[in-house]
Design a protein around this motif. Sequence first.
Motif, PDB file in Angstrom:
ATOM      1  N   ASN A   4       0.826  -1.199   0.000  1.00 17.83           N
ATOM      2  CA  ASN A   4       0.000   0.000   0.000  1.00 17.83           C
ATOM      3  C   ASN A   4       0.864   1.254   0.000  1.00 17.83           C
ATOM      4  O   ASN A   4       0.544   2.236  -0.668  1.00 17.83           O
ATOM      5  CB  ASN A   4      -0.937   0.015   1.211  1.00 17.83           C
ATOM      6  N   LEU A   5       1.940   1.229   0.760  1.00 17.98           N
ATOM      7  CA  LEU A   5       2.840   2.368   0.818  1.00 17.98           C
ATOM      8  C   LEU A   5       3.515   2.594  -0.533  1.00 17.98           C
ATOM      9  O   LEU A   5       3.629   3.726  -1.006  1.00 17.98           O
ATOM     10  CB  LEU A   5       3.886   2.158   1.912  1.00 17.98           C
ATOM     11  N   ALA A   6       3.935   1.513  -1.187  1.00 18.56           N
ATOM     12  CA  ALA A   6       4.576   1.626  -2.496  1.00 18.56           C
ATOM     13  C   ALA A   6       3.582   2.133  -3.543  1.00 18.56           C
ATOM     14  O   ALA A   6       3.915   2.984  -4.374  1.00 18.56           O
ATOM     15  CB  ALA A   6       5.151   0.289  -2.928  1.00 18.56           C
ATOM     16  N   ALA A   7       2.354   1.638  -3.512  1.00 19.28           N
ATOM     17  CA  ALA A   7       1.330   2.090  -4.459  1.00 19.28           C
ATOM     18  C   ALA A   7       1.003   3.562  -4.233  1.00 19.28           C
ATOM     19  O   ALA A   7       0.812   4.323  -5.182  1.00 19.28           O
ATOM     20  CB  ALA A   7       0.074   1.236  -4.317  1.00 19.28           C
ATOM     21  N   THR A   8       0.946   3.974  -2.968  1.00 17.58           N
ATOM     22  CA  THR A   8       0.678   5.371  -2.651  1.00 17.58           C
ATOM     23  C   THR A   8       1.817   6.254  -3.139  1.00 17.58           C
ATOM     24  O   THR A   8       1.589   7.338  -3.681  1.00 17.58           O
ATOM     25  CB  THR A   8       0.496   5.550  -1.130  1.00 17.58           C
ATOM     26  N   ARG A   9       3.039   5.786  -2.993  1.00 16.77           N
ATOM     27  CA  ARG A   9       4.205   6.548  -3.444  1.00 16.77           C
ATOM     28  C   ARG A   9       4.194   6.685  -4.968  1.00 16.77           C
ATOM     29  O   ARG A   9       4.498   7.756  -5.501  1.00 16.77           O
ATOM     30  CB  ARG A   9       5.467   5.850  -2.967  1.00 16.77           C
ATOM     31  N   VAL A  10       3.855   5.624  -5.683  1.00 13.03           N
ATOM     32  CA  VAL A  10       3.800   5.677  -7.148  1.00 13.03           C
ATOM     33  C   VAL A  10       2.689   6.629  -7.601  1.00 13.03           C
ATOM     34  O   VAL A  10       2.886   7.461  -8.491  1.00 13.03           O
ATOM     35  CB  VAL A  10       3.588   4.265  -7.737  1.00 13.03           C
ATOM     36  N   ALA A  11       1.516   6.511  -6.972  1.00 12.71           N
ATOM     37  CA  ALA A  11       0.400   7.389  -7.331  1.00 12.71           C
ATOM     38  C   ALA A  11       0.733   8.845  -7.024  1.00 12.71           C
ATOM     39  O   ALA A  11       0.442   9.741  -7.825  1.00 12.71           O
ATOM     40  CB  ALA A  11      -0.865   6.968  -6.589  1.00 12.71           C
ATOM     41  N   GLY A  12       1.365   9.091  -5.901  1.00 15.97           N
ATOM     42  CA  GLY A  12       1.777  10.453  -5.558  1.00 15.97           C
ATOM     43  C   GLY A  12       2.777  11.000  -6.541  1.00 15.97           C
ATOM     44  O   GLY A  12       2.716  12.170  -6.930  1.00 15.97           O
ATOM     45  N   GLY A  13       3.704  10.161  -6.972  1.00 10.37           N
ATOM     46  CA  GLY A  13       4.692  10.587  -7.966  1.00 10.37           C
ATOM     47  C   GLY A  13       4.039  10.959  -9.284  1.00 10.37           C
ATOM     48  O   GLY A  13       4.415  11.941  -9.922  1.00 10.37           O
ATOM     49  N   LEU A  15       0.947  12.024  -9.653  1.00 12.85           N
ATOM     50  CA  LEU A  15       0.205  13.268  -9.466  1.00 12.85           C
ATOM     51  C   LEU A  15       1.139  14.470  -9.413  1.00 12.85           C
ATOM     52  O   LEU A  15       0.825  15.535  -9.941  1.00 12.85           O
ATOM     53  CB  LEU A  15      -0.662  13.194  -8.212  1.00 12.85           C
ATOM     54  N   VAL A  16       2.289  14.310  -8.797  1.00 15.63           N
ATOM     55  CA  VAL A  16       3.265  15.407  -8.759  1.00 15.63           C
ATOM     56  C   VAL A  16       3.771  15.705 -10.169  1.00 15.63           C
ATOM     57  O   VAL A  16       3.879  16.869 -10.572  1.00 15.63           O
ATOM     58  CB  VAL A  16       4.431  15.062  -7.805  1.00 15.63           C
ATOM     59  N   ARG A  17       4.097  14.662 -10.939  1.00 16.84           N
ATOM     60  CA  ARG A  17       4.565  14.846 -12.310  1.00 16.84           C
ATOM     61  C   ARG A  17       3.487  15.512 -13.158  1.00 16.84           C
ATOM     62  O   ARG A  17       3.752  16.450 -13.905  1.00 16.84           O
ATOM     63  CB  ARG A  17       4.953  13.503 -12.921  1.00 16.84           C
ATOM     64  N   GLY A  18       2.245  15.058 -13.022  1.00 16.55           N
ATOM     65  CA  GLY A  18       1.146  15.647 -13.780  1.00 16.55           C
ATOM     66  C   GLY A  18       0.883  17.089 -13.396  1.00 16.55           C
ATOM     67  O   GLY A  18       0.619  17.938 -14.247  1.00 16.55           O
ATOM     68  N   THR A  19       0.980  17.399 -12.098  1.00 16.16           N
ATOM     69  CA  THR A  19       0.788  18.777 -11.656  1.00 16.16           C
ATOM     70  C   THR A  19       1.890  19.672 -12.204  1.00 16.16           C
ATOM     71  O   THR A  19       1.631  20.799 -12.641  1.00 16.16           O
ATOM     72  CB  THR A  19       0.755  18.845 -10.118  1.00 16.16           C
ATOM     73  N   GLY A  20       3.096  19.183 -12.213  1.00 14.20           N
ATOM     74  CA  GLY A  20       4.196  19.952 -12.797  1.00 14.20           C
ATOM     75  C   GLY A  20       3.962  20.239 -14.270  1.00 14.20           C
ATOM     76  O   GLY A  20       4.199  21.345 -14.750  1.00 14.20           O
ATOM     77  N   LEU A  21       3.474  19.246 -14.991  1.00 18.38           N
ATOM     78  CA  LEU A  21       3.185  19.451 -16.410  1.00 18.38           C
ATOM     79  C   LEU A  21       2.005  20.400 -16.602  1.00 18.38           C
ATOM     80  O   LEU A  21       1.982  21.194 -17.544  1.00 18.38           O
ATOM     81  CB  LEU A  21       2.916  18.110 -17.092  1.00 18.38           C
ATOM     82  N   ALA A  73      -7.047  15.450 -14.347  1.00 19.18           N
ATOM     83  CA  ALA A  73      -6.158  16.053 -15.341  1.00 19.18           C
ATOM     84  C   ALA A  73      -4.697  15.718 -15.047  1.00 19.18           C
ATOM     85  O   ALA A  73      -3.929  15.389 -15.964  1.00 19.18           O
ATOM     86  CB  ALA A  73      -6.362  17.566 -15.367  1.00 19.18           C
ATOM     87  N   ALA A  74      -4.289  15.797 -13.786  1.00 17.59           N
ATOM     88  CA  ALA A  74      -2.896  15.498 -13.434  1.00 17.59           C
ATOM     89  C   ALA A  74      -2.580  14.029 -13.695  1.00 17.59           C
ATOM     90  O   ALA A  74      -1.506  13.692 -14.207  1.00 17.59           O
ATOM     91  CB  ALA A  74      -2.634  15.851 -11.972  1.00 17.59           C
ATOM     92  N   TRP A  75      -3.502  13.155 -13.364  1.00 12.91           N
ATOM     93  CA  TRP A  75      -3.284  11.716 -13.577  1.00 12.91           C
ATOM     94  C   TRP A  75      -3.161  11.410 -15.065  1.00 12.91           C
ATOM     95  O   TRP A  75      -2.274  10.686 -15.510  1.00 12.91           O
ATOM     96  CB  TRP A  75      -4.435  10.931 -12.956  1.00 12.91           C
ATOM     97  N   ARG A  76      -4.065  11.982 -15.849  1.00 13.96           N
ATOM     98  CA  ARG A  76      -4.064  11.716 -17.288  1.00 13.96           C
ATOM     99  C   ARG A  76      -2.826  12.305 -17.957  1.00 13.96           C
ATOM    100  O   ARG A  76      -2.228  11.686 -18.830  1.00 13.96           O
ATOM    101  CB  ARG A  76      -5.322  12.301 -17.903  1.00 13.96           C
TER     102      ARG A  76
END
Length: 127
Positions: A4-13, A15-21, A73-76
Amino acid sequence: MRQNLAATRVAGGRLVRGTGLLLESPAVWFDVPTVGALLVRITVPVGVLAFAGPLLTRAPQFVYAVPAVWLAAAWRLSDSSATPPPLPESPSGDEYAGQIVRVDRVERGPEGVMCTVHVVREEVNGQ
């Protein structure tokens, strides 16, 4: 627990990448070749804001949709900017125009960017 922690970290990454874009894209969004395209790119957001303002004054509960739209939008966008798969292997040096030939020597250019392939010549007597 660790999964769960690894999945949360991947999902957060993602979202951060998408927000940056998402934050980077407005600067690129106005980089257009023609004046007509620039007018369209300015008119559309102004029209959306003119529609969203009165909508939010009549139905303020729609403001709760903003985080959901941002997440989508960030996820996509993070998914569309993923690293492309690796290219197939390049052909070997003994392949030339789809035919297998014998290579005499390969000379590389001084910068290492260009190479010249010298194939073995087969002389044919014209008699």
